[in-house]
Design a protein around this motif. Structure first.
Motif, PDB file in Angstrom:
ATOM      1  N   ARG A  63      39.908  45.266  35.334  1.00  0.00           N
ATOM      2  CA  ARG A  63      38.647  44.524  35.223  1.00  0.00           C
ATOM      3  C   ARG A  63      37.523  45.284  35.920  1.00  0.00           C
ATOM      4  O   ARG A  63      37.757  46.153  36.762  1.00  0.00           O
ATOM      5  CB  ARG A  63      38.787  43.119  35.803  1.00  0.00           C
TER       6      ARG A  63
ATOM      7  N   ARG B   7      40.420  38.204  36.374  1.00  0.00           N
ATOM      8  CA  ARG B   7      41.495  38.958  35.715  1.00  0.00           C
ATOM      9  C   ARG B   7      41.853  38.352  34.362  1.00  0.00           C
ATOM     10  O   ARG B   7      42.210  39.052  33.437  1.00  0.00           O
ATOM     11  CB  ARG B   7      42.723  39.045  36.618  1.00  0.00           C
TER      12      ARG B   7
ATOM     13  N   ASN C 141      47.020  43.553  34.376  1.00  0.00           N
ATOM     14  CA  ASN C 141      46.443  42.200  34.490  1.00  0.00           C
ATOM     15  C   ASN C 141      46.063  41.568  33.165  1.00  0.00           C
ATOM     16  O   ASN C 141      45.716  42.283  32.232  1.00  0.00           O
ATOM     17  CB  ASN C 141      45.191  42.278  35.382  1.00  0.00           C
TER      18      ASN C 141
ATOM     19  N   LEU D  84      51.158  42.655  46.091  1.00  0.00           N
ATOM     20  CA  LEU D  84      49.932  43.169  46.699  1.00  0.00           C
ATOM     21  C   LEU D  84      49.247  42.037  47.472  1.00  0.00           C
ATOM     22  O   LEU D  84      48.787  42.239  48.604  1.00  0.00           O
ATOM     23  CB  LEU D  84      49.026  43.756  45.606  1.00  0.00           C
TER      24      LEU D  84
ATOM     25  N   ARG E  67      48.659  41.971  51.439  1.00  0.00           N
ATOM     26  CA  ARG E  67      47.308  41.724  51.961  1.00  0.00           C
ATOM     27  C   ARG E  67      47.325  40.590  52.984  1.00  0.00           C
ATOM     28  O   ARG E  67      46.683  40.670  54.037  1.00  0.00           O
ATOM     29  CB  ARG E  67      46.370  41.360  50.801  1.00  0.00           C
TER      30      ARG E  67
ATOM     31  N   HIS F 249      48.494  35.623  40.228  1.00  0.00           N
ATOM     32  CA  HIS F 249      47.777  36.764  40.811  1.00  0.00           C
ATOM     33  C   HIS F 249      46.329  36.678  40.321  1.00  0.00           C
ATOM     34  O   HIS F 249      45.914  37.367  39.389  1.00  0.00           O
ATOM     35  CB  HIS F 249      48.444  38.083  40.375  1.00  0.00           C
TER      36      HIS F 249
ATOM     37  N   GLY G 192      40.958  41.786  45.686  1.00  0.00           N
ATOM     38  CA  GLY G 192      40.863  42.711  44.549  1.00  0.00           C
ATOM     39  C   GLY G 192      39.401  42.936  44.165  1.00  0.00           C
ATOM     40  O   GLY G 192      38.968  44.074  43.935  1.00  0.00           O
ATOM     41  N   ALA G 193      38.630  41.845  44.117  1.00  0.00           N
ATOM     42  CA  ALA G 193      37.212  41.949  43.747  1.00  0.00           C
ATOM     43  C   ALA G 193      36.443  42.730  44.814  1.00  0.00           C
ATOM     44  O   ALA G 193      35.561  43.535  44.489  1.00  0.00           O
ATOM     45  CB  ALA G 193      36.623  40.551  43.587  1.00  0.00           C
TER      46      ALA G 193
ATOM     47  N   ILE H 135      37.035  46.387  44.229  1.00  0.00           N
ATOM     48  CA  ILE H 135      36.281  46.879  43.060  1.00  0.00           C
ATOM     49  C   ILE H 135      34.815  47.100  43.459  1.00  0.00           C
ATOM     50  O   ILE H 135      34.211  48.119  43.111  1.00  0.00           O
ATOM     51  CB  ILE H 135      36.393  45.882  41.890  1.00  0.00           C
TER      52      ILE H 135
ATOM     53  N   SER I  87      39.247  49.544  40.578  1.00  0.00           N
ATOM     54  CA  SER I  87      40.177  48.584  41.162  1.00  0.00           C
ATOM     55  C   SER I  87      41.250  49.293  41.976  1.00  0.00           C
ATOM     56  O   SER I  87      41.464  50.507  41.849  1.00  0.00           O
ATOM     57  CB  SER I  87      40.756  47.653  40.093  1.00  0.00           C
ATOM     58  N   SER I  88      41.893  48.511  42.828  1.00  0.00           N
ATOM     59  CA  SER I  88      42.884  49.051  43.763  1.00  0.00           C
ATOM     60  C   SER I  88      43.920  49.879  42.998  1.00  0.00           C
ATOM     61  O   SER I  88      44.316  49.508  41.898  1.00  0.00           O
ATOM     62  CB  SER I  88      43.585  47.905  44.485  1.00  0.00           C
TER      63      SER I  88
HETATM   64  O1  LIG Z   1      41.514  42.814  41.329  1.00  0.00           O
HETATM   65  C1  LIG Z   1      41.859  43.491  40.362  1.00  0.00           C
HETATM   66  O2  LIG Z   1      41.384  43.346  39.245  1.00  0.00           O
HETATM   67  C2  LIG Z   1      42.895  44.558  40.559  1.00  0.00           C
HETATM   68  C3  LIG Z   1      44.130  44.018  41.183  1.00  0.00           C
HETATM   69  O3  LIG Z   1      44.635  42.927  40.482  1.00  0.00           O
HETATM   70  C4  LIG Z   1      43.969  43.708  42.643  1.00  0.00           C
HETATM   71  O4  LIG Z   1      44.343  42.620  43.078  1.00  0.00           O
HETATM   72  O5  LIG Z   1      43.489  44.582  43.391  1.00  0.00           O
END
Ligand SMILES: O=C(O)C[C@H](O)C(=O)O
Ligand SMILES: NC(=O)c1ccc[n+]([C@@H]2O[C@H](COP(=O)([O-])OP(=O)(O)OC[C@H]3O[C@@H](n4cnc5c(N)ncnc54)[C@H](O)[C@@H]3O)[C@@H](O)[C@H]2O)c1
Length: 326
Positions: free
Chosen positions: A92, A98, A131, A158, A162, A187, A226-227, A230, A236-237
């Motif tokens: 994304r 996602r 995703n 992930l 985190r 997720h 995740g956001a 980005i 993205s990660s």
């Molecule tokens: O956030 C994203 O779109 C990428 C991945 O799913 C994340 O959690 O880092």
């Protein structure tokens, strides 16, 4: 020396692929005594870039890397597959959720499920990373009717890692002091990072942090991480996602430590009132190559409401891809 096993990675020329393949080949995922064949799937236009990645894999002279098979044919990639990491999918961009990727990515996972059904080992372990991971895993599983649904997982690790790291940082401890963190559900930003069972150095985590930090800071930080990545990286990660995939597969294949819980997206089986039909993040333990959902956790009203919200989103995602479910 053990006989080689076949690990299939899709999206192998992408950014996660670049962080993942070298760790699989070095034995981080399946152990330093387990040789691997790498079957690498990409779309045709990316085969040139994939060739470069294969050259680099060769240049590492990894003792455990038995064979590298790049291809754009899913049937070849999944033939004899023992472990599948389904990464290949569009990431994304800033401002998207996602699930906005479902229309772009959902269509990838039906054909790959069919190819797994046709050629993979009957006890293959498939981890979906692309995703939206939970619903893509559901699509793959639904298209593989001869494989047990428990062969398919979605990556929640992930989020789990985190949560462990945020809690360790807040309490001035190491992640190795933290246990029984759970990330329930999807997720996505509706996931529920749960500290009610968590311990830090053997004591209740919530006796060491205040409730306001837990609800107003920790939960949104983990949900939105995740956001935030980005926004900061402009992409993205990747390395942390690859590392989480390694952790998930290693635990699934080789087991969790005594008393250790990990969060895994697995087919809902009615546990905690989540009826079958979605891939739900649960606390799990693993041994003998199987995962088991941790039972007997008492959920309070706050936790129950959070589980209901993330379940609702997963059922909506499922409804949106009903035509892809075989
Ligand atoms: O956030 C994203 O779109 C990428 C991945 O799913 C994340 O959690 O880092
Ligand atoms: N579950 C998680 O925690 C998590 C974490 C990070 C990223 N992701 C997701 O993982 C996916 C991959 O991320 P990335 O950063 O590596 O993206 P990327 O764009 O760098 O790489 C994706 C690769 O997949 C390939 N691909 C596309 N369609 C394919 C198909 N049908 N078969 C095989 N390969 C195909 C592309 O050619 C590309 O090389 C994204 O959907 C991203 O959102 C998930």
């Amino acid at each position: 020396m053990k006989a080689p096993v076949t690990v299939t990675v899709t999206g192998a020329a992408g950014q996660i692929g670049y962080a993942l393949l070298f760790r699989i080949a070095s034995g981080d995922m399946l152990g330093k005594d387990q040789p691997v064949n790498l079957n690498l799937l990409e779309i045709t236009p990316a085969l040139g870039a994939l060739e470069g990645v294969c050259m680099e894999l060769n240049d590492c002279a990894f003792p455990l890397l038995n064979a590298i098979n790049p291809t754009d044919d899913a049937n070849k990639a999944f033939d004899g597959c023992d472990y599948g990491l389904l990464v290949g999918a569009m990431p994304r961009k800033e401002g998207m959720e996602r699930k906005d990727l479902l229309s772009a990515n959902g269509g990838i996972f039906g054909p790959q499920g069919k190819a797994l059904n046709a050629g993979a080992s009957r006890d293959v372990k498939v981890l979906v990373v692309g995703n939206p991971a939970n619903t893509n895993a559901l699509i793959a599983s639904a298209n593989a009717p001869d494989l047990d649904p428990s062969c398919f997982n979605a990556m929640m690790r992930l989020d789990h890692n985190r949560a462990m790291s945020q809690l360790a940082e807040k309490t001035g401890t190491a992640t190795t002091d933290v246990n029984h963190v759970v990330v329930w559900g999807n997720h996505s930003s509706t996931q529920f990072p749960d500290l009610y069972q968590a311990t830090v150095g053997g004591s209740a985590a919530l006796s060491k942090v205040d409730e306001n930090w837990y609800k107003e800071d920790f939960i949104p930080t983990v949900q939105q991480r995740g956001a935030a990545i980005i926004k900061a990286r402009g992409a993205s990660s990747a390395a942390s996602a690859a590392s989480a995939a390694i952790d998930h597969m290693r635990n699934w294949a080789l087991g969790t430590a005594d008393g250790e819980w990990v969060s895994m997206g697995v087919p809902a089986d009615g546990s905690y009132g989540i009826e079958p039909g979605i891939m739900f993040g649960y606390p799990c333990t693993c041994s003998g190559g199987k995962y088991e959902i941790v039972q007997g956790i008492e959920l309070n009203d706050y936790a129950k409401a959070k589980l209901a919200a993330t379940e609702k989103e997963l059922r909506e995602e499922r409804d949106a891809v009903a035509e892809l479910l075989g």
